[in-house]
Design an enzyme around this catalytic site. Sequence first.
Site, mmCIF file in Angstrom:
data_model
loop_
_atom_site.group_PDB
_atom_site.id
_atom_site.type_symbol
_atom_site.label_atom_id
_atom_site.label_comp_id
_atom_site.label_asym_id
_atom_site.label_seq_id
_atom_site.Cartn_x
_atom_site.Cartn_y
_atom_site.Cartn_z
ATOM 1 N N GLU A 1 0.779 -1.124 0.026
ATOM 2 C CA GLU A 1 -0.147 -0.037 -0.046
ATOM 3 C C GLU A 1 1.183 0.998 0.001
ATOM 4 O O GLU A 1 1.597 1.335 1.083
ATOM 5 C CB GLU A 1 -0.915 -0.047 1.456
ATOM 6 C CG GLU A 1 -1.899 -1.079 1.409
ATOM 7 C CD GLU A 1 -2.961 -1.155 0.557
ATOM 8 O OE1 GLU A 1 -3.285 -0.100 -0.088
ATOM 9 O OE2 GLU A 1 -3.398 -2.336 0.125
ATOM 10 N N CYS B 1 -2.593 8.864 3.306
ATOM 11 C CA CYS B 1 -2.105 8.026 2.070
ATOM 12 C C CYS B 1 -3.232 8.387 1.143
ATOM 13 O O CYS B 1 -3.179 8.308 -0.041
ATOM 14 C CB CYS B 1 -1.795 6.558 2.123
ATOM 15 S SG CYS B 1 -3.152 5.732 2.940
HETATM 16 P P1 NAP Z 1 8.623 4.659 4.227
HETATM 17 O O1 NAP Z 1 9.558 5.650 4.584
HETATM 18 O O2 NAP Z 1 8.543 3.996 3.199
HETATM 19 O O3 NAP Z 1 8.624 3.835 5.719
HETATM 20 C C1 NAP Z 1 7.479 2.740 5.676
HETATM 21 C C2 NAP Z 1 7.938 1.644 6.611
HETATM 22 O O4 NAP Z 1 8.878 0.940 5.786
HETATM 23 C C3 NAP Z 1 8.442 2.066 7.761
HETATM 24 O O5 NAP Z 1 8.202 1.322 8.828
HETATM 25 C C4 NAP Z 1 9.921 1.930 7.733
HETATM 26 O O6 NAP Z 1 10.703 1.935 8.749
HETATM 27 C C5 NAP Z 1 9.923 0.775 6.791
HETATM 28 N N1 NAP Z 1 11.252 0.566 5.912
HETATM 29 C C6 NAP Z 1 11.848 1.539 5.479
HETATM 30 N N2 NAP Z 1 12.863 1.005 4.752
HETATM 31 C C7 NAP Z 1 12.962 -0.305 5.001
HETATM 32 C C8 NAP Z 1 13.763 -1.333 4.919
HETATM 33 N N3 NAP Z 1 14.902 -1.303 3.876
HETATM 34 N N4 NAP Z 1 13.476 -2.661 5.288
HETATM 35 C C9 NAP Z 1 12.540 -3.046 5.866
HETATM 36 N N5 NAP Z 1 11.541 -1.944 6.143
HETATM 37 C C10 NAP Z 1 11.679 -0.481 5.898
HETATM 38 O O7 NAP Z 1 7.252 5.529 4.481
HETATM 39 P P2 NAP Z 1 6.857 6.563 5.768
HETATM 40 O O8 NAP Z 1 7.662 7.693 5.520
HETATM 41 O O9 NAP Z 1 6.706 5.795 7.177
HETATM 42 O O10 NAP Z 1 5.434 6.744 5.299
HETATM 43 C C11 NAP Z 1 4.887 7.874 4.481
HETATM 44 C C12 NAP Z 1 4.465 7.070 3.259
HETATM 45 O O11 NAP Z 1 3.642 6.114 3.339
HETATM 46 C C13 NAP Z 1 3.717 8.293 2.256
HETATM 47 O O12 NAP Z 1 4.294 8.207 1.184
HETATM 48 C C14 NAP Z 1 2.259 7.786 2.274
HETATM 49 O O13 NAP Z 1 1.614 8.152 1.162
HETATM 50 C C15 NAP Z 1 2.237 6.151 2.550
HETATM 51 N N6 NAP Z 1 1.255 5.597 3.029
HETATM 52 C C16 NAP Z 1 0.610 4.731 2.185
HETATM 53 C C17 NAP Z 1 -0.704 4.126 2.964
HETATM 54 C C18 NAP Z 1 -1.331 3.247 2.084
HETATM 55 O O14 NAP Z 1 -2.339 2.595 2.730
HETATM 56 N N7 NAP Z 1 -1.302 3.183 0.777
HETATM 57 C C19 NAP Z 1 -1.017 4.438 4.383
HETATM 58 C C20 NAP Z 1 -0.029 5.223 5.018
HETATM 59 C C21 NAP Z 1 1.192 5.991 4.682
HETATM 60 P P3 NAP Z 1 11.547 3.138 9.172
HETATM 61 O O15 NAP Z 1 10.391 3.994 9.964
HETATM 62 O O16 NAP Z 1 12.214 2.224 10.703
HETATM 63 O O17 NAP Z 1 12.405 3.596 8.408
#
Ligand code: NAP
Length: 682
Positions: free
Chosen positions: A257, A296
Site C-alpha cells: 500500500e 495516504c
Molecule cells: P517509508 O519511509 O516508506 O517507511 C514505511 C515503513 O517501511 C517504515 O516502517 C520503515 O521503517 C520501513 N522501512 C523503510 N525501509 C525499510 C527497509 N529497507 N526494510 C524494511 N523496512 C523498511 O514511509 P513512511 O515515511 O513511514 O510513510 C509515509 C508514506 O507512506 C507516504 O508516502 C504515504 O503516502 C504512505 N502511506 C501509504 C498508505 C497506504 O495505505 N497506501 C498508508 C499510509 C502511508 P523506518 O520508519 O524504521 O524507516
Amino acid sequence: MTAPTLQSHIAGRWIGAEPAQTLRSAINGRAVAATHAERPDFAEACDHARRVGVPALARFDFQQRAALLKALAKHLMTRKEALYAISAHTGATRADSWIDVEGGIGTLFAYASAGSNELPSSNVLHEGPVLPLGKGGQFMGTHILVPRGGLAVHINAFNFPIWGLLEKFAPSFLAGLPCIGKPATATSYVTEALQREIVAAGILPEGALQLVIGSTGNLLDLLDGRDVVTFTGSAATAAKLRVHPNLIAHSVPFNAEADSLNCAILAPDVTPDDPEFDLYVKEVAREMTAKAGQKCTAIRRAIVPAHRVDAVVERLVARLAKTVVGDPAVEGVRMGALASHEQQADVRAAIARLAEEAEVAFGAGELALQGEGVAEGAFISPTLLVARDAARATRVHEVEAFGPVSTVIGYADEDEAVRLAERGRGSLVGSLVTKDSATAARLVPRLASLHGRILVLEREAAVESTGHGSPLPQLKHGGPGRAGGGEELGGIRAVKHLLQRTAVQGSPTMLAAVTGEYVRGAARIETEVHPFRRHFEDLRIGESLLTHRRTVTEADIVNFGGVSGDYFYMHFDDIAAKDTLFGQRIAHGYFVLSAAAGLFVSPGPGPVLANYGLDNLRFVKPVPIGTTIQARLTAKRKIDRMKVDEKGRGHGVVAWDVEVRDQDGDLVASYDILTLVAKRSA
Ligand code: NAP
C-alpha cells in the site's frame, strides 16, 4: 527526566535497554522516547512465530479467533484514553487520533463480526461450488482455504501507528497467521504502547503478535513461502522491498500500500450555486487538514473545470484561512503538527518542487501557531497550489507532499479530466463530485481502472458520507500502479488473501469429509430420528431425511394463489400458459418451496429454534399439475458461533441441503435452508 527507551517484544520478552535514536514530540520538539540499540534476534522471532504462534493459533478455529478479536477490541476500548494521550505527541488532534485509535479498534470489531458471520467453526474455509468433473458424479472438485502455516510480517507507515497495525493484524489473526509488526520508527512509541496494552490484556495466544522497534535487520532474509509480507509506506520503499532477493527466491507474497496522488474531480455540471460546489470545497479542505494531510488517501490533486478554478480557489482559501494551527491541546486548534521534524523538512522540500510549476494560493505567509513551545514543533501551514497550465504541469502528478498540501488543476472537458486523473498512474481513491447520475455512470467506469476506491459525492450521499479519505473495513483498500497494486481490508476478502487457496479433487464423500460440508452424492446418514429432533451437538453432517411424496393438484395452485394473491398467468391462464416456454400451467415456485417445507418439517416443538433464511435457491424444472414431488433434507454445514440467548441457552447455525425431485427423480428445486438449532447444554 530522560525519555523512556522503547522495547521490541520478541518471543514473549521485552527487549531493549540501551537508547539509540531519540524520537521527538511533534508539538514542542522535546524527546518522547528513544529506540533501543540492541538488535533483536530475528531468527528467534521467526522461530517463536512458527513453533509457538502457529500451533497456538491453530488450537482455535475461525469462530474462536473471531471471538478473541472481539474480546481484545472490547478490552482496548477500555484503554483508549491512554492511547489518545500518547498519540498526542504525534501532533494529532483528538479527531485525528480518533481515526487511528478508535478506527483501529473499530477495525478489530469489524473483523470479529465478519469472522463470526462468515467463517466456519473449523480451520478449513470451503469456497464452493463443488463442480462435477466426471459424468457419473463420482469425481468432483472444489476449493478450500487453509492457514498458510507461516507468519506475517507487517511493515507500517508512521501516520497511523495503531490503525496501521490493527487493520493488518485482524485479518491475519483470523487467518491463523502469527504476526510480527514493524511500525515506522518515527511514531513507534505509540505502537509500543498499544503492544503493551495487548500483552497486558493476556487475551491473545502466545506468539500471535510480536513487535519490532527500529530496523527489521535480517528478518526478510528468514522468510519462506508459507509467510507473507505486507507493507504500507512510500512507493520508493515498496519498490525496494518488493524485489528483496529472499522474497523473490521463496515466492513470499508481498502486498504493498504505497503513496498515491489521489484526486477529486469536480464535474462540469456543478455550478458555484449548487450545494455540491461547497461539498467539494469542504472535502478538499478537510482532506488537507485532517491529520495535517498525512493520509495516504488525502486529496493531492483537485481537478476542476478550467472556468471554475478561480471560484474553487477563492472558497478553498477562505476555508483554509479559518484553520487554527497549533498544539491540539489548546481549545479551538483544528490542525496539529506533522508527525516528525524529518517529515516537516520533506514536506517543505516537496512544496518547493511543486511550486516550480504552480503558484501558491495559500500558505506562503507567516503561520500563527497556538500553544506553548510550538516554535520547536513540526508544524506547517495548509498549502494550496494552483497549476494553471494543466498540460505542462508534471510535478503535481509525481511529487507527493505528505502533508496539508493540495494543488488545483483546471480541465477543459471530461476527457481531459480523466486523462489528468490517470496521470497519477494509479491511486488509492478518487472522488467525483457531481449531481448528474449520467455523468457518474460515464466517468466512474473510466476512472475505476486506475483507482482502488471511488467516492461519488452529491447532496444525498453527503448526509451520511464517510468521506474521501476513510478506508473502511468492509471495502477494499489499495490501488493499482503507483498506489502499490495491493489489496487490504474489504471484509473477509482480506482474510482470504492471507490463506492458502487449494483446489481439491476426489469423490463427493471425500470432499464432504475434507470440507466439513455435505456434498451431494456423498455418503448420507439415515436413522429413525428426524434430523430436526437432534440438538446441535448431536447432529452430524450428512444426517438426512427422505420425505414422503405429494402430488401437486390444481387445487394446490388455486389455494396458493388465494393465500399469496399471486395470480400470475403462468399458474392460472391455460391459454396464455400454452404459449410459454413450458407449454402448460405450472405450480408457483414458492408453492413447491412451501410444500417441501410441509414434507420435511417435524412439527412439534424441538431443538430447531428458527428458520432464518435460505441460500442458493433455484427452480430447476417446472412443476405442472399432476407432478409428484418428494424432498430430501440433509444437514450440510454446522457453525458454532458461541451465541447464547438471554436465558443462557446456547445454539448454533445449521445449513440444510434441500433437494426437491419429481417422479422421474429430476431435480425441480434446490436450496439451502438456514436454521438456528439449540444446544443440549449452553
Ligand atoms: P517509508 O519511509 O516508506 O517507511 C514505511 C515503513 O517501511 C517504515 O516502517 C520503515 O521503517 C520501513 N522501512 C523503510 N525501509 C525499510 C527497509 N529497507 N526494510 C524494511 N523496512 C523498511 O514511509 P513512511 O515515511 O513511514 O510513510 C509515509 C508514506 O507512506 C507516504 O508516502 C504515504 O503516502 C504512505 N502511506 C501509504 C498508505 C497506504 O495505505 N497506501 C498508508 C499510509 C502511508 P523506518 O520508519 O524504521 O524507516
